[in-house]
Write an enzyme that holds these catalytic residues in place. Structure first.
Site, PDB file in Angstrom:
ATOM      1  CD  GLN A  69      32.771  44.796  45.041  1.00 40.40           C
ATOM      2  OE1 GLN A  69      32.224  45.931  45.144  1.00 40.40           O
ATOM      3  NE2 GLN A  69      33.495  44.416  46.071  1.00 40.40           N
ATOM      4  CE  LYS A  92      47.172  31.668  31.136  1.00 42.89           C
ATOM      5  NZ  LYS A  92      47.275  31.623  32.369  1.00 42.89           N
ATOM      6  CG  ASN A 110      38.415  42.750  37.032  1.00 43.21           C
ATOM      7  OD1 ASN A 110      37.871  41.820  36.263  1.00 43.21           O
ATOM      8  ND2 ASN A 110      38.377  42.653  38.276  1.00 43.21           N
ATOM      9  NE  ARG A 126      51.029  36.813  32.804  1.00 42.58           N
ATOM     10  CZ  ARG A 126      50.743  38.079  33.464  1.00 42.58           C
ATOM     11  NH1 ARG A 126      51.950  38.887  33.142  1.00 42.58           N
ATOM     12  NH2 ARG A 126      49.803  38.188  34.679  1.00 42.58           N
ATOM     13  CB  VAL A 136      44.950  47.290  43.054  1.00 41.14           C
ATOM     14  CG1 VAL A 136      44.091  47.819  44.075  1.00 41.14           C
ATOM     15  CG2 VAL A 136      46.644  47.695  43.080  1.00 41.14           C
ATOM     16  CE1 TYR A 137      41.282  40.603  44.844  1.00 39.32           C
ATOM     17  CE2 TYR A 137      43.574  40.471  45.769  1.00 39.32           C
ATOM     18  CZ  TYR A 137      42.405  39.782  45.010  1.00 39.32           C
ATOM     19  OH  TYR A 137      42.354  38.436  44.613  1.00 39.32           O
ATOM     20  CD  GLU A 138      36.688  48.639  47.798  1.00 43.45           C
ATOM     21  OE1 GLU A 138      36.030  48.389  46.813  1.00 43.45           O
ATOM     22  OE2 GLU A 138      36.830  49.921  48.215  1.00 43.45           O
ATOM     23  CG  ASP A 161      36.898  45.870  44.450  1.00 39.39           C
ATOM     24  OD1 ASP A 161      37.601  46.319  43.631  1.00 39.39           O
ATOM     25  OD2 ASP A 161      36.653  45.056  45.170  1.00 39.39           O
ATOM     26  N   GLY A 219      31.694  69.964  54.204  1.00 43.73           N
ATOM     27  CA  GLY A 219      31.361  70.702  53.197  1.00 43.73           C
ATOM     28  C   GLY A 219      30.992  72.370  53.821  1.00 43.73           C
ATOM     29  N   GLY A 220      30.153  73.129  53.180  1.00 43.48           N
ATOM     30  CA  GLY A 220      30.036  74.483  53.593  1.00 43.48           C
ATOM     31  C   GLY A 220      29.185  74.385  54.622  1.00 43.48           C
TER      32      GLY A 220
HETATM   33  N1  COA Z   1      41.269  30.468  30.613  1.00 45.69           N
HETATM   34  C1  COA Z   1      42.475  30.267  31.083  1.00 45.69           C
HETATM   35  N2  COA Z   1      43.138  31.013  31.956  1.00 45.69           N
HETATM   36  C2  COA Z   1      42.475  32.286  32.477  1.00 45.69           C
HETATM   37  C3  COA Z   1      41.212  32.269  32.147  1.00 45.69           C
HETATM   38  C4  COA Z   1      40.554  31.498  31.293  1.00 45.69           C
HETATM   39  N3  COA Z   1      39.224  31.571  31.013  1.00 45.69           N
HETATM   40  N4  COA Z   1      40.641  33.493  33.010  1.00 45.69           N
HETATM   41  C5  COA Z   1      41.539  33.882  33.627  1.00 45.69           C
HETATM   42  N5  COA Z   1      42.818  33.145  33.339  1.00 45.69           N
HETATM   43  C6  COA Z   1      44.236  33.159  34.043  1.00 45.69           C
HETATM   44  C7  COA Z   1      44.762  34.453  33.676  1.00 45.69           C
HETATM   45  O1  COA Z   1      45.421  34.603  32.236  1.00 45.69           O
HETATM   46  C8  COA Z   1      45.879  34.579  34.757  1.00 45.69           C
HETATM   47  O2  COA Z   1      46.864  33.811  33.972  1.00 45.69           O
HETATM   48  P1  COA Z   1      48.574  34.360  34.179  1.00 45.69           P
HETATM   49  O3  COA Z   1      48.850  34.767  35.451  1.00 45.69           O
HETATM   50  O4  COA Z   1      49.338  33.129  33.726  1.00 45.69           O
HETATM   51  O5  COA Z   1      48.698  35.505  33.254  1.00 45.69           O
HETATM   52  C9  COA Z   1      45.042  33.694  35.958  1.00 45.69           C
HETATM   53  O6  COA Z   1      44.218  33.223  35.318  1.00 45.69           O
HETATM   54  C10 COA Z   1      44.730  34.800  37.055  1.00 45.69           C
HETATM   55  O7  COA Z   1      44.242  36.041  36.767  1.00 45.69           O
HETATM   56  P2  COA Z   1      44.605  37.303  37.605  1.00 45.69           P
HETATM   57  O8  COA Z   1      43.987  38.465  37.166  1.00 45.69           O
HETATM   58  O9  COA Z   1      46.100  37.459  37.924  1.00 45.69           O
HETATM   59  O10 COA Z   1      43.897  36.558  39.051  1.00 45.69           O
HETATM   60  P3  COA Z   1      44.502  36.758  40.422  1.00 45.69           P
HETATM   61  O11 COA Z   1      43.535  35.779  41.137  1.00 45.69           O
HETATM   62  O12 COA Z   1      45.847  36.272  40.503  1.00 45.69           O
HETATM   63  O13 COA Z   1      44.339  38.277  40.931  1.00 45.69           O
HETATM   64  C11 COA Z   1      43.310  40.411  41.208  1.00 45.69           C
HETATM   65  C12 COA Z   1      43.191  38.944  41.193  1.00 45.69           C
HETATM   66  C13 COA Z   1      41.977  41.140  41.319  1.00 45.69           C
HETATM   67  C14 COA Z   1      44.332  40.906  42.273  1.00 45.69           C
HETATM   68  C15 COA Z   1      43.877  40.849  40.029  1.00 45.69           C
HETATM   69  O14 COA Z   1      42.983  40.348  38.837  1.00 45.69           O
HETATM   70  C16 COA Z   1      44.027  42.280  39.690  1.00 45.69           C
HETATM   71  O15 COA Z   1      44.876  42.951  40.135  1.00 45.69           O
HETATM   72  N6  COA Z   1      43.150  43.134  38.768  1.00 45.69           N
HETATM   73  C17 COA Z   1      43.020  44.555  38.509  1.00 45.69           C
HETATM   74  C18 COA Z   1      42.523  45.151  39.614  1.00 45.69           C
HETATM   75  C19 COA Z   1      41.102  44.921  40.063  1.00 45.69           C
HETATM   76  O16 COA Z   1      40.267  44.640  39.198  1.00 45.69           O
HETATM   77  N7  COA Z   1      41.134  44.609  41.252  1.00 45.69           N
HETATM   78  C20 COA Z   1      39.692  44.482  41.844  1.00 45.69           C
HETATM   79  C21 COA Z   1      39.399  43.089  41.994  1.00 45.69           C
HETATM   80  S1  COA Z   1      37.655  43.281  42.758  1.00 45.69           S
END
Ligand code: COA
Length: 415
Positions: free
Chosen positions: A17, A75, A96, A104, A137-139, A168, A247-248
């Site tokens: 999001q 990758k 994000n 990585r 982190v999520y919302e 978000d 507020g005020g």
């Molecule tokens: N091709 C290959 N790999 C890809 C890719 C693509 N096009 N797009 C994403 N990936 C991989 C990433 O490189 C990552 O790999 P790694 O773990 O080996 O480094 C993997 O997909 C997962 O990405 P990640 O961001 O860790 O997703 P997640 O589902 O595990 O976590 C969140 C989701 C939202 C918790 C996390 O992304 C986060 O904390 N984001 C920052 C805060 C944020 O925006 N939170 C609110 C979300 S609404």
């Protein structure tokens, strides 16, 4: 008509999001947003909270309008080569991912700088530098860590998170502003830069008034506009203030006619000092205009509960729209508690383009929230979200890939 961000190309590496909110806004301002999704998977939200089997969810469609979608395994070395070509030709990379994910993948700041020193790299992370910087982190985590939850809810209940997605979507908004400012600065420096919007910081920014109150509380031990005053107790941290305005100008949510069966038969009522005499007339207490106990804002703070109880006796005699009509005739600030059902049907919001009906090839018609920011010289036309990989070939051709190259990438499952 031209658009504010015509000619700006965004490499949209966002998901879920927060990031998509940001890039959707940029697309609405006219940027060409190319969303890069994992080959075969796509943004996880395409499949989350589905209301129709095998069709992109509303969660996804409502956050990804006006974008193009390409699939790419970043990758895979051949996928990385496509990504590098995109980095060379785009102005902004927005991401994000979880902390460290971009590094990585090998997409470090140094790598990007070497390919395109003008590129702006904009990131949402849960936390800024510090002890939590590595956390996902999520919302609601952001709402809790940013101070919103501890200050929301009622004094006798637990912390509460808000339905407004301030963690978000709120952070996405902050990031969009950072990107536009960085694009503006690039006009004079010729250089890109890194833009970071941590979710905790964005929520705290939106809770600024509560840090104000923390310091007021520490200095004075009390805050007169809070419901804890005058009878209750204050601790050492800003308490939850229920529906007090904070507020005020004291305000509260009051019942309207039908509240027994309609959960949204309520109105927000603000006892603005400037219209206090009008309030007294409307509710049938003209004696309160001169009565010492009610005549000044300071005096009223001692009696807010009985004052709102009396006003509520009046609001309960009317439905929320009738109460609003009367109050507006007297310039008394108020607002009905609108349900999502009522908002979806609101004619003004439809006319202004804030609630928009969109047609989608596999889901049909649905409602979305359009651009809440209106510009006289850059109008927003909301177009549907892309299907997964809908523009992969189009974008690759623009990058100079031949049909044979594209067929090979497809055969090797890079796209
Ligand atoms: N091709 C290959 N790999 C890809 C890719 C693509 N096009 N797009 C994403 N990936 C991989 C990433 O490189 C990552 O790999 P790694 O773990 O080996 O480094 C993997 O997909 C997962 O990405 P990640 O961001 O860790 O997703 P997640 O589902 O595990 O976590 C969140 C989701 C939202 C918790 C996390 O992304 C986060 O904390 N984001 C920052 C805060 C944020 O925006 N939170 C609110 C979300 S609404």
């Amino acid at each position: 008509m031209s658009k504010a961000l015509d000619g700006v190309r965004i490499l949209d590496f966002t998901h879920v999001q927060s990031g998509p909110t940001c890039t959707q806004l940029l697309a609405w301002f006219g940027a060409d947003v190319i969303k890069v999704e994992r080959a075969g998977h796509g943004d996880a939200t395409r499949g989350q909270l589905r209301d129709i089997p095998d069709v992109d969810s509303l969660y996804f469609t409502m956050l990804n309008h006006n974008k193009r979608s390409i699939t790419l395994d970043t990758k895979n070395p051949k996928g990385r080569a496509v990504l590098d070509a995109l980095i060379k030709t785009c102005d902004v990379l927005v991401e994000n991912f979880a902390p460290g994910a971009l590094d990585r993948m090998g997409i470090t700041w140094a790598h990007i700088q070497a390919l395109n020193p003008r590129m702006i790299v904009a990131s949402v992370k849960g936390f800024g530098p510090g002890k939590y910087e590595h956390c996902k982190v999520y919302e609601n985590v952001a709402q809790c860590a940013g101070g919103a939850a501890s200050t929301t809810g009622f004094d006798d209940g637990p912390p509460v998170v808000s339905g407004a997605q301030i963690g978000d979507s709120g952070t996405g908004l902050h990031l969009a502003l950072g990107i536009v400012a960085a694009l503006y600065q690039r006009n004079s420096t010729g250089r890109g830069q890194q833009v970071l919007a941590p979710m905790q910081d964005a929520v705290l920014n939106l809770c600024r008034v509560k840090l104000r109150d923390q310091q007021r509380l520490e200095r004075n031990g009390t805050m007169h506009e809070y419901p804890q005053y005058p009878d209750g107790k204050f601790g050492d941290a800003v308490p939850r203030a229920g529906n007090a305005s904070g507020g005020g100008q004291p305000g509260s949510i009051l019942k309207c006619k039908g509240w027994e069966t309609d959960p949204n038969a309520y109105i927000y009522f603000i006892t603005q000092a400037a219209v206090w005499p009008a309030i007294c007339q409307v509710i049938g207490e003209p004696g309160w205009i001169k009565d010492e106990a009610y005549a000044t804002p300071g005096a009223r703070l001692l009696h807010l509960k009985p004052i709102f109880a009396r006003i509520e006796k009046w609001t309960m005699s009317l439905d929320k729209y009738a109460a609003m009509d009367i109050l507006n005739q007297h310039d008394i600030p108020c607002g009905p508690i609108l349900s999502m059902k009522e908002i979806a049907a609101d004619e003004s919001l439809r006319e202004s383009g804030t609630v928009v009906e969109v047609d989608h090839p596999t889901r049909g018609k649905y409602l979305t929230v359009g651009n809440p920011i209106k510009m006289s010289d850059s109008k927003t036309e909301v177009t549907r979200s892309p299907l997964l990989g809908e523009h992969t070939e189009e974008v690759l051709r623009q990058l100079g890939y031949s049909d044979a190259d594209i067929a090979n990438l497809r055969a090797e499952q890079v796209i």
